[in-house]
Design a protein around this motif. Structure first.
Motif, mmCIF file in Angstrom:
data_model
loop_
_atom_site.group_PDB
_atom_site.id
_atom_site.type_symbol
_atom_site.label_atom_id
_atom_site.label_comp_id
_atom_site.label_asym_id
_atom_site.label_seq_id
_atom_site.Cartn_x
_atom_site.Cartn_y
_atom_site.Cartn_z
ATOM 1 N N TYR A 114 -15.933 -6.993 9.115
ATOM 2 C CA TYR A 114 -15.028 -8.004 8.566
ATOM 3 C C TYR A 114 -13.585 -7.546 8.510
ATOM 4 C CZ TYR A 114 -19.710 -9.076 7.136
ATOM 5 O OH TYR A 114 -21.054 -9.287 7.148
ATOM 6 N N ARG A 115 -13.357 -6.257 8.561
ATOM 7 C CA ARG A 115 -11.983 -5.769 8.531
ATOM 8 C C ARG A 115 -11.984 -4.419 9.220
ATOM 9 N NH1 ARG A 115 -7.825 -6.210 4.320
ATOM 10 N NH2 ARG A 115 -8.088 -8.374 4.849
ATOM 11 N N HIS A 116 -11.159 -4.270 10.216
ATOM 12 C CA HIS A 116 -11.110 -2.996 10.909
ATOM 13 C C HIS A 116 -10.207 -2.015 10.164
ATOM 14 C CE1 HIS A 116 -12.523 -4.639 15.053
ATOM 15 N NE2 HIS A 116 -13.425 -4.758 14.115
ATOM 16 N N SER A 117 -10.526 -0.740 10.291
ATOM 17 C CA SER A 117 -9.755 0.292 9.600
ATOM 18 C C SER A 117 -8.272 0.147 9.926
ATOM 19 C CB SER A 117 -10.203 1.680 10.044
ATOM 20 O OG SER A 117 -11.605 1.752 10.051
ATOM 21 N N PHE A 118 -7.435 0.455 8.977
ATOM 22 C CA PHE A 118 -5.965 0.476 9.082
ATOM 23 C C PHE A 118 -5.319 -0.916 9.147
ATOM 24 C CE2 PHE A 118 -7.540 4.330 11.149
ATOM 25 C CZ PHE A 118 -7.060 5.259 10.258
ATOM 26 N N TRP A 119 -6.105 -1.949 9.537
ATOM 27 C CA TRP A 119 -5.484 -3.270 9.612
ATOM 28 C C TRP A 119 -5.138 -3.758 8.211
ATOM 29 C CZ3 TRP A 119 -3.724 -5.621 13.858
ATOM 30 C CH2 TRP A 119 -4.175 -5.133 15.088
ATOM 31 N N GLY A 120 -6.018 -3.414 7.245
ATOM 32 C CA GLY A 120 -5.761 -3.829 5.878
ATOM 33 C C GLY A 120 -4.408 -3.323 5.399
ATOM 34 N N GLU A 121 -4.062 -2.099 5.791
ATOM 35 C CA GLU A 121 -2.778 -1.529 5.379
ATOM 36 C C GLU A 121 -1.626 -2.329 5.963
ATOM 37 O OE1 GLU A 121 -2.921 2.585 4.890
ATOM 38 O OE2 GLU A 121 -4.773 1.899 3.956
ATOM 39 N N VAL A 122 -1.808 -2.760 7.237
ATOM 40 C CA VAL A 122 -0.745 -3.554 7.863
ATOM 41 C C VAL A 122 -0.595 -4.879 7.121
ATOM 42 C CG1 VAL A 122 -0.014 -4.703 9.972
ATOM 43 C CG2 VAL A 122 -1.128 -2.482 10.092
ATOM 44 N N TYR A 123 -1.729 -5.571 6.881
ATOM 45 C CA TYR A 123 -1.672 -6.853 6.179
ATOM 46 C C TYR A 123 -0.996 -6.673 4.827
ATOM 47 C CZ TYR A 123 -5.294 -8.361 9.511
ATOM 48 O OH TYR A 123 -5.999 -8.654 10.642
ATOM 49 N N GLU A 124 -1.416 -5.629 4.113
ATOM 50 C CA GLU A 124 -0.906 -5.411 2.765
ATOM 51 C C GLU A 124 0.595 -5.084 2.788
ATOM 52 O OE1 GLU A 124 -2.551 -2.339 0.142
ATOM 53 O OE2 GLU A 124 -4.264 -3.681 -0.039
ATOM 54 N N PHE A 147 4.287 14.328 7.996
ATOM 55 C CA PHE A 147 3.063 13.651 8.414
ATOM 56 C C PHE A 147 2.950 12.305 7.700
ATOM 57 C CE2 PHE A 147 -1.519 12.928 7.838
ATOM 58 C CZ PHE A 147 -1.895 12.863 9.170
ATOM 59 N N TRP A 148 3.234 12.335 6.408
ATOM 60 C CA TRP A 148 3.150 11.119 5.588
ATOM 61 C C TRP A 148 4.177 10.084 6.076
ATOM 62 C CZ3 TRP A 148 2.899 11.557 -0.507
ATOM 63 C CH2 TRP A 148 2.546 10.305 -1.036
ATOM 64 N N VAL A 149 5.385 10.549 6.364
ATOM 65 C CA VAL A 149 6.430 9.646 6.833
ATOM 66 C C VAL A 149 6.033 9.015 8.159
ATOM 67 C CG1 VAL A 149 8.724 9.647 7.846
ATOM 68 C CG2 VAL A 149 8.372 10.639 5.607
ATOM 69 N N VAL A 150 5.443 9.823 9.043
ATOM 70 C CA VAL A 150 5.048 9.291 10.347
ATOM 71 C C VAL A 150 3.979 8.213 10.162
ATOM 72 C CG1 VAL A 150 3.864 9.859 12.501
ATOM 73 C CG2 VAL A 150 5.708 11.306 11.666
ATOM 74 N N TYR A 151 3.043 8.469 9.254
ATOM 75 C CA TYR A 151 2.006 7.479 8.980
ATOM 76 C C TYR A 151 2.639 6.195 8.450
ATOM 77 C CZ TYR A 151 -2.158 5.302 7.060
ATOM 78 O OH TYR A 151 -3.160 4.413 6.782
ATOM 79 N N ASN A 152 3.583 6.335 7.533
ATOM 80 C CA ASN A 152 4.290 5.164 7.005
ATOM 81 C C ASN A 152 4.990 4.393 8.112
ATOM 82 O OD1 ASN A 152 3.493 5.523 4.420
ATOM 83 N ND2 ASN A 152 5.381 6.521 3.734
ATOM 84 N N LEU A 153 5.645 5.133 9.004
ATOM 85 C CA LEU A 153 6.364 4.485 10.097
ATOM 86 C C LEU A 153 5.396 3.716 10.994
ATOM 87 C CD1 LEU A 153 9.012 7.164 11.080
ATOM 88 C CD2 LEU A 153 9.447 4.865 10.217
ATOM 89 N N LEU A 154 4.213 4.283 11.163
ATOM 90 C CA LEU A 154 3.190 3.641 11.985
ATOM 91 C C LEU A 154 2.794 2.293 11.384
ATOM 92 C CD1 LEU A 154 1.080 4.223 14.313
ATOM 93 C CD2 LEU A 154 -0.459 4.863 12.480
ATOM 94 N N ILE A 155 2.482 2.301 10.098
ATOM 95 C CA ILE A 155 2.058 1.063 9.433
ATOM 96 C C ILE A 155 3.216 0.068 9.390
ATOM 97 C CG2 ILE A 155 1.221 0.097 7.263
ATOM 98 C CD1 ILE A 155 -0.869 1.699 8.727
ATOM 99 N N LEU A 156 4.418 0.574 9.115
ATOM 100 C CA LEU A 156 5.590 -0.313 9.060
ATOM 101 C C LEU A 156 5.857 -0.948 10.415
ATOM 102 C CD1 LEU A 156 7.952 1.737 6.773
ATOM 103 C CD2 LEU A 156 7.147 -0.576 6.341
ATOM 104 N N GLY A 157 5.594 -0.202 11.496
ATOM 105 C CA GLY A 157 5.768 -0.746 12.839
ATOM 106 C C GLY A 157 4.876 -1.959 13.042
#
Lengths: 849, 247
Positions: free
Chosen positions: A570-580, A659-669
Motif C-alpha cells: 500500500y505504500r512503498h518505502s521512502f514515498w511516505g517521506e516525500v508525501y509528508e 549524510f543526513w543533509v544528503v538524505y534530506n536533499l534527496l527527499i526534498l528533491g
C-alpha cells in the motif's frame, strides 16, 4: 595470396565502416587495427574472430569515429571485463531459504489454521465489547516479559556490545521477514519496538548536553520531534497489527426484507458534467426501485441542477443559506427524507452497481452497526501521480489509508467515516444530531460521536465506487490542510483520549489519525536538524558519532524493514517521506493554530475536474521546499569546508551530518519534483480498461473489439487492422452488463490502424443511465486495478525516489532564472560524458564453426 | 465423446447455422467433430461445403442397405459430416415409419461412433415440438435455439416445463441489442429460464448469412467478426460443460 589478403581486409573494413562516413583518425585507427589483427593475432580469441574483438568487447566504442575519452573507456572496460564481470550462469539454487521454506511449510498450515480462530473473525471484538473483558490471563508470563523488555531497553552497552546486539537481532528479523503469515510479522514488530524503544531511551537518558544552553534547547526540540515519530510508529504498529479484511456479507434472498436506502449526493460548486455520471450510476444501483430514493443536494442553488434532477427523476433539495457547508447540507436533507439508511456519495464518486448489495449485508446482521465505509478510489491521477508519472505503478498517498489503516481500524471497531462512499444508519445519525458541524472534518467527527454512543462500524476494502482525484498540487494541498486543521480541531474540541463511551483501542485509533496530521513541525525539524551542527556548530545529539550511528541506524533499519513488510502493498518505502515533506510546511501552521484556537478557520471546498493547459513550475507552492533545499545545500558546503579545515576529532560527526543533509536533499528533491505541474488537457477523464465489445456496422455486420478506455462522452476500441478498416462514420457499440446487452450509437472521431475513437451520440438520460452502467459502474471495474502495482522493494524504491529527486532538481534548474538552465545543460553534458565511461555489457555469440 | 442435439424453437431461428459454425469452432479448438443431419431437408451438407449434387446420407444408406460410413464426408478443415441423404417421395414414405417407431437407423450409427476417433458429435435436429416424436438416440445435451421473438418465448413458456432439467440449455441466437423488442424478449427469456441459459448469446450478424451462402464457416470467413467470437465462446462453454459432466 596477396590479393586474397587485401580483399579480406577490404571486406572487414566495409564491415566496420558500413554506409557511414569514416573520419580521418577513424581511418587510421581502423586500418591499423585490421592490419595488426590480421598479421599478429590468432584467428580466434575468446570464442570470436580476432578482428571483431573491439566490436564484441567494446560495444560502446566506435572504431570509425574515435573520441577523446576512448582510451579511458577502454581501460575501464578492460578492468571491468577482467575483474568485475561474472560469467553468466544457470540460476543457482539458493540453499538456505529453500530449506527454510521447507521447514516453515508445516508451520504455515498451522498458522493459517489459527486465522480461523473466533477472535480473528469480524464482529468478535464488537460482541466482546458487550461482555466484560477478561484480561491478563497469564499475569506471570506477562510480568516476566515486561521485566525482560525493560532490561533490553534500558541496559547501557558499549559500542561493540550494542553492535553485536543490534546485528544479532537483525539476523532474526530477516529470518522472520522470510516467513509467511501474520505471527512472524508480529514478532518482527516486537523486535522493531525493542530496538526503537531502546533508541528513545538512550536518546532521553544520555544524549542531552546540559552545559550548552543552545545545544540543549535545539536538542530538546529534536528529541520532541523524535518522540513524536516514535509514538506514531508505536501507534501505527498497534493499529495495523491484524488488518481485518472483512468480506462482503450476503443479503436475504427475498428483496422484501431489504431495507430502504436514501442516497445523498451533495454538491456545492462542481460542474453539472461531473454530477451527471454519479446520478446516472446511482439510478442503476442494484436495489429494489421502491426502496431507493436519490437526492441531489445542491448548495449552489443552480437552475441547471434543478432542471437536470427533474429531467432524470431524482429529488432535488436546496436551501437558503450554506451554513456548515457539506455537513449542514446533509443535515438539511436528513429532515426531508425518511429511508432507514443514508448512503453518501461526493458528487464525483461514481458507485458501481453492486455497491449497496455488497455493503448492506452487515447492517442486517448487527443492529448496533451504524456505519459501513468503503475506500475512496480515484480513476484519474492525483497531482503526485501525474507530476511524477507513476499513476497505477506506485501506490498513491491514499493507498495506505484505504488499503491498510482502515482495515486495521476495523479490527478495533474504529473505522472512520470518510465523508463519501459510505452508508450510515439513520437512527444513530439522528441520535447524534446529524453530521457533526463543529469542525471542518465533519466526517471523522461524526463517526467519533457514533462510537462514543457505543455503535459499531465496519470497513469493506473492495473499491465499490470511483471518483476524480484533485487536479492541481495547490488544490491537493488545500484539501490536506483542511483535513489537518479539522483533525487538530477535533483533538481540541472532542478529544478522543478523553470523554465517555470509547474503548481504549478506539481512542488509540482516533488519536493516531489525529497525530498523523500533526507531522508538519516534526518533519521540518528533521529537515533542519543537521544544520544545527553544520552551521551553528552545536552538538544537538551529545554523543560520539559512532554511538549515534549504532543506535540510529538499527532504529531506522528495523522500522523500515518492518514497515515494508506491513505496508509493502500500500505504500512503498521512502514515498511516505516525500508525501509528508510536501505537506509539512503547509499543515504546520494551520494545525498549530487549530490546536490553540480551534474555532478559527473556514471550510474550503476541494476543486476537481479542472484543466492544466501548460506545463509549468508552481513557484508559489514550492517556495518553502526551495528554501529548505538552499539551506541544506549551504549546510552541505559548510560541511565540506569543516571536513577540510576542521579539527580531526570532528570528522566522524561532520560525516554523519553530511549524510543526513544528503538524505534530506534527496527527499526534498522529490518534493520539488511534485511542484512541476504536468499538462492536463482532457476535460473528460479516460478510464483505462479492457473488456470485449461488439461494433455493429450499418451494413449489418458485427465486429469483435476490445474497449480500451472510456469517458462520459465516448470510448476507444481496439480491433484488428482488417476490422478497423471496415469501421465507417456510424457504429453501434454493443456492451454487456451482467448478461444484458446494451447498444449505444456512436460516431467515429478518429481512426488509427488498430484503434478507433468513438463519441456517444445519444446523451438522453435513459441512454446515459445504461451507458454509465456499462462503463463506470461495472461491478468488477476497480477490483483488478492494483494488479499492475509492483511490490515494495526498499532498495528499488530508494532508487525510484532518488531518480525522481534528480528529476526534481533538473526541473527546478530548467524553470529557474538565467544562468540556471545553462548550468543544467552543462551538468547534463558532464553527466552524459561520465556515463559513457561506464563499462558496457557484452554479448558473445557462438559463431558457426 | 460429447454428443449434442441442436433443436430450433421454431423454423428459421438458425439451427443449421449454429451446428455448422459451432462445429467449426470446436474443430478449431482441437476437437474432432462429426455433424449429423437429422432433418429431411438435408441442408446441413451445404453449410459444410459438400457438393450439392451429392445425394448420399445415412437415411438413404439404410434404405439401400449400404453402410453409413460410406456416406460420411470430410471437410477441408477436418470436420466430418453425415448428411441425411437426398430421398425422393417414395423413399420418404418408406423411411418415415422407421423413424417414428423408434427403430431409426441413427441409433445404430451412434452406437458405432464410440469406436471411432471422435471427440464431439453434433446432431442438427428437428424443431423443438417435433423433437420428442423423432426417435433420436440419447445425447449428453440438447441445445434449444431460441430467437428473441414472441414465438420462441411462447413456445418456451409452453414446453420447457416438460423437458428434463439437467439435460437442456437455451441459446439465444440472432440477437440485435439495438432493437428494443428483441432485447426486451431476450431479457424476459433470460429472467424466466435463468438456470437453463447458455451464458452468452449469438448476435444477429450479416456475416453468418454471407458465410452460409459462400459455403464457409464464419470462423474461416471472418475471424474478426463478432459472430466468430460468439461461436468460439459457445464452443469453449460446450467443452467446459462437458468437462464438468464427466467429473
Amino acid at each position: 595470396m596477396k590479393e586474397d589478403f587485401s580483399s579480406i581486409l577490404r571486406a572487414r573494413y566495409r564491415y566496420y565502416a558500413g554506409v557511414k562516413v569514416v573520419s580521418l583518425p577513424g581511418k587510421c585507427v581502423l586500418v591499423s587495427w585490421l592490419l595488426f589483427s590480421a598479421l599478429f593475432l590468432r584467428n580466434r580469441i575468446a570464442g570470436c574472430e580476432s578482428w571483431r574483438l573491439p566490436e564484441v568487447f567494446f560495444p560502446h566504442i566506435s572504431l570509425i569515429r574515435p573520441q577523446l575519452l576512448d582510451p579511458l573507456r577502454i581501460v575501464v572496460q578492460i578492468f571491468w571485463l577482467f575483474f568485475m564481470r561474472t560469467p553468466p550462469q544457470k540460476s543457482r539454487t539458493r540453499g538456505f531459504p529453500r530449506r527454510l521454506r521447507y521447514v516453515v511449510g508445516g508451520a504455515k498450515g498451522r498458522l493459517q489454521g489459527l486465522a480461523n480462530k473466533a477472535w480473528l473473525q469480524p464482529s468478535f471484538w464488537q460482541t466482546r465489547d458487550a461482555n466484560v473483558a477478561r484480561r491478563h490471563r497469564q499475569p506471570l508470563t506477562i510480568a516476566l516479559a515486561a521485566v525482560l523488555a525493560v532490561l533490553c531497553i534500558t541496559v547501557p552497552l558499549d559500542p561493540l556490545a550494542q553492535f553485536v546486539f543490534a546485528t544479532a537481532l537483525f539476523g532474526i528479523l530477516l529470518v522472520f521477514n522470510r516467513l509467511p503469515g501474520r505471527f512472524p510479522q508480529m514478532l518482527m514488530i516486537v523486535l522493531s519496538l525493542l530496538i526503537s524503544c531502546r533508541y528513545i531511551w538512550w536518546r532521553c537518558s544520555s544524549t542531552l548536553n546540559f552545559d550548552d544552553p543552545l545545544g540543549l534547547a535545539l536538542g530538546i526540540v529534536l528529541l520532541l520531534a523524535e518522540l513524536y515519530a516514535w509514538l506514531v510508529l508505536l501507534l501505527g504498529y498497534f493499529q495495523n497489527i491484524w488488518p481485518l479484511n472483512r468480506p462482503a456479507k450476503s443479503l436475504p434472498k427475498d428483496t422484501a426484507d431489504w431495507p430502504s436506502v436514501d442516497i445523498f449526493v451533495p454538491s456545492y460548486n462542481e460542474d453539472l458534467e461531473v454530477v451527471r455520471a454519479t446520478i446516472y450510476a446511482c439510478q442503476g444501483l442494484d436495489w429494489p426501485k421502491d426502496k431507493l430514493e436519490i437526492y441531489l443536494l445542491d448548495d449552489g442553488r443552480r437552475d441547471d441542477f434543478r432542471d437536470f434532477a427533474r429531467d432524470v427523476g431524482v429529488h432535488y433539495i436546496t436551501r437558503d443559506d450554506n451554513r456548515h457547508a457539506k455537513a449542514g447540507n446533509i443535515n438539511n436533507a436528513l429532515k426531508q427524507s425518511r429511508g432507514e439508511y443514508v448512503a453518501i456519495f461526493d458528487c464525483d464518486h461514481i458507485p458501481t452497481r453492486a455497491f449497496l448489495q455488497l455493503s448492506m449485508g452487515w447492517f442486517l446482521g448487527d443492529p448496533k452497526l451504524a456505519l459501513v465505509q468503503t475506500p475512496h478510489h480515484f480513476f484519474s491521477p492525483d497531482p503526485f501521480e501525474r507530476n511524477l508519472s507513476n499513476f497505477r505503478k506506485v501506490p498513491n498517498e491514499g493507498g495506505l489509508f484505504y488499503g491498510l489503516i482502515q482495515n486495521g481500524n476495523d479490527l478495533w471497531n474504529g473505522t472512520f467515516f470518510c465523508g463519501s462512499c459510505a452508508i450510515i444508519r439513520r437512527g444513530p445519525l439522528e441520535e447524534i444530531g446529524g453530521v457533526a458541524v463543529e469542525t471542518v472534518t465533519e466526517d471523522a467527527h461524526t463517526s467519533l460521536r457514533l462510537h462514543r454512543l457505543g455503535y459499531n462500524s465496519a470497513y469493506i476494502r473492495a473499491p465499490l465506487a470511483a471518483g476524480l482525484a484533485t487536479e492541481t498540487l495547490s488544490a491537493h494541498i488545500g484539501q490536506r490542510i483542511r483535513w489537518a486543521r479539522g483533525m487538530a480541531q477535533i483533538l481540541r474540541l472532542d478529544n478522543p483520549l478523553r470523554g465517555p463511551g470509547l474503548k481504549l483501542r478506539q481512542r488509540l485509533c482516533y488519536f493516531n489519525a489525529m497525530l498523523h496530521f500533526l507531522s508538519g513541525i516534526p518533519r521540518l525539524v528533521f529537515l533542519l536538524a543537521p544544520l544545527a551542527f553544520l552551521l551553528l556548530h552545536t552538538y544537538i545529539i551529545y554523543a560520539p558519532a559512532i554511538m549515534i550511528f549504532l543506535y540510529v541506524l538499527p532504529h531506522m533499519l528495523y522500522s523500515s524493514v518492518v514497515n515494508a513488510k506491513i505496508q509493502g502493498r500500500y505504500r512503498h518505502s521512502f514515498w511516505g517521506e516525500v508525501y509528508e515533506t510536501v505537506l509539512s510546511w503547509y499543515i504546520a501552521r494551520p494545525t498549530t493554530v487549530a490546536l490553540f484556537a480551534p474555532h478559527k478557520g473556514t471550510f474550503n471546498v476541494t476543486a476537481k475536474g479542472g484543466l492544466i493547459h501548460e506545463k509549468y513550475f508552481d513557484w508559489v507552492m514550492s517556495r518553502p521546499y526551495i528554501l529548505l533545499v538552499l539551506l541544506n545545500a549551504f549546510g552541505f558546503l559548510v560541511g565540506l569546508w569543516r571536513l577540510y579545515a576542521g579539527p580531526s576529532n570532528e570528522i566522524s560527526a561532520v560525516l554523519l551530518n553530511l549524510f543526513w543533509v544528503v538524505y534530506n536533499l534527496l527527499i526534498l528533491g522529490g518534493a520539488v519534483a511534485v511542484a512541476a505541474e504536468a499538462k492536463q488537457l482532457r476535460s473528460d477523464h479516460r478510464v483505462q480498461v479492457r473488456f470485449p465489445v461488439a461494433l455493429e456496422l450499418p451494413s449489418g455486420h458485427l465486429l469483435h473489439a476490445q474497449l480500451v478506455d472510456f469517458s462520459l462522452s465516448g470510448a476507444r476500441v481496439e480491433l484488428s487492422p482488417d476490422a478497423a478498416e471496415q469501421v465507417g462514420q456510424q457504429v453501434n457499440v454493443i456492451m454487456d452488463r451482467a448478461g444484458r446487452e446494451y447498444s449505444f450509437a456512436m460516431t467515429t472521431v478518429f481512426k488509427g490502424r488498430e484503434v478507433v475513437g468513438l463519441r456517444l451520440c445519444d446523451q438522453s438520460p435513459s441512454s446515459m443511465v445504461n451507458y454509465v452502467q456499462c462503463t463506470f459502474a461495472r461491478a468488477d471495474n476497480w477490483v483488478s486495478w492494483k494488479q499492475n502495482m509492483s511490490v515494495d522493494k526498499p532498495l528499488t524504491s530508494m532508487a525510484a525516489v532518488m531518480s525522481i529527486s534528480i528529476q526534481g532538481y533538473r526541473r527546478l534548474l530548467r524553470a529557474g532564472p538565467r544562468p540556471l538552465p545553462q548550468l543544467l545543460t552543462t551538468i547534463n553534458a558532464l553527466v552524459g560524458m561520465a556515463k559513457s565511461l561506464r563499462p558496457q555489457p557484452i554479448l558473445i555469440r557462438v559463431e558457426e564453426a | 465423446m460429447l454428443t449434442i442435439t441442436v433443436s430450433g424453437m421454431h423454423g428459421g431461428v438458425g439451427t443449421t447455422a449454429v451446428v455448422a459454425n459451432l462445429s467449426a469452432a470446436l474443430q478449431q479448438q482441437g476437437l474432432r467433430c462429426l455433424c449429423i443431419d437429422a432433418n429431411v431437408d438435408n441442408m446441413l451438407r451445404l453449410a459444410l461445403a459438400v457438393n450439392p449434387e451429392e445425394k448420399v446420407g445415412w437415411a438413404k444408406a439404410s434404405l439401400e442397405g449400404a453402410s453409413w460410413k460410406d456416406a460420411t464426408l470430410q471437410h477441408d478443415d477436418g470436420r466430418w459430416v453425415l448428411p441425411f441423404g437426398e430421398l425422393d417421395a417414395d423413399e420418404l414414405s418408406r423411411f418415415f415409419p422407421t423413424l417414428v417407431a423408434g427403430q431409426s437407423p441413427l441409433h445404430a450409427v451412434v452406437a458405432d461412433l464410440a469406436s471411432l476417433p471422435l471427440d464431439c458429435v453434433l446432431i442438427d435436429g428437428p424443431t423443438s415440438r417435433s423433437l420428442p416424436h423423432y426417435s433420436l438416440p440419447g445425447v449428453d445435451l440438447t441445445l434449444y435455439v431460441a430467437a428473441p421473438d414472441a414465438a420462441s418465448y411462447a413456445l418456451l413458456k409452453q414446453d420447457a416445463g416438460h423437458w428434463p432439467a439437467s439435460n437442456y440449455r437455451i441459446l439465444i441466437n440472432r440477437l440485435q441489442p439495438a432493437q428494443a423488442l428483441a432485447s426486451a424478449i431476450a431479457n424476459l427469456i433470460a429472467d424466466d429460464f435463468e438456470e437453463q441459459m447458455v451464458p452468452g448469446v449469438v448476435h444477429e450478424d450479416l456475416i453468418i448469412a454471407e458465410a452460409q451462402a459462400e459455403l464457409a464457416s464464419v470462423i474461416a470467413r471472418a475471424p474478426d467478426s463478432q459472430a466468430a467470437q460468439d461461436f468460439q465462446s459457445l464452443a469453449l462453454w460446450c467443452q467446459s460443460e462437458f468437462q464438468s459432466r464427466v467429473e
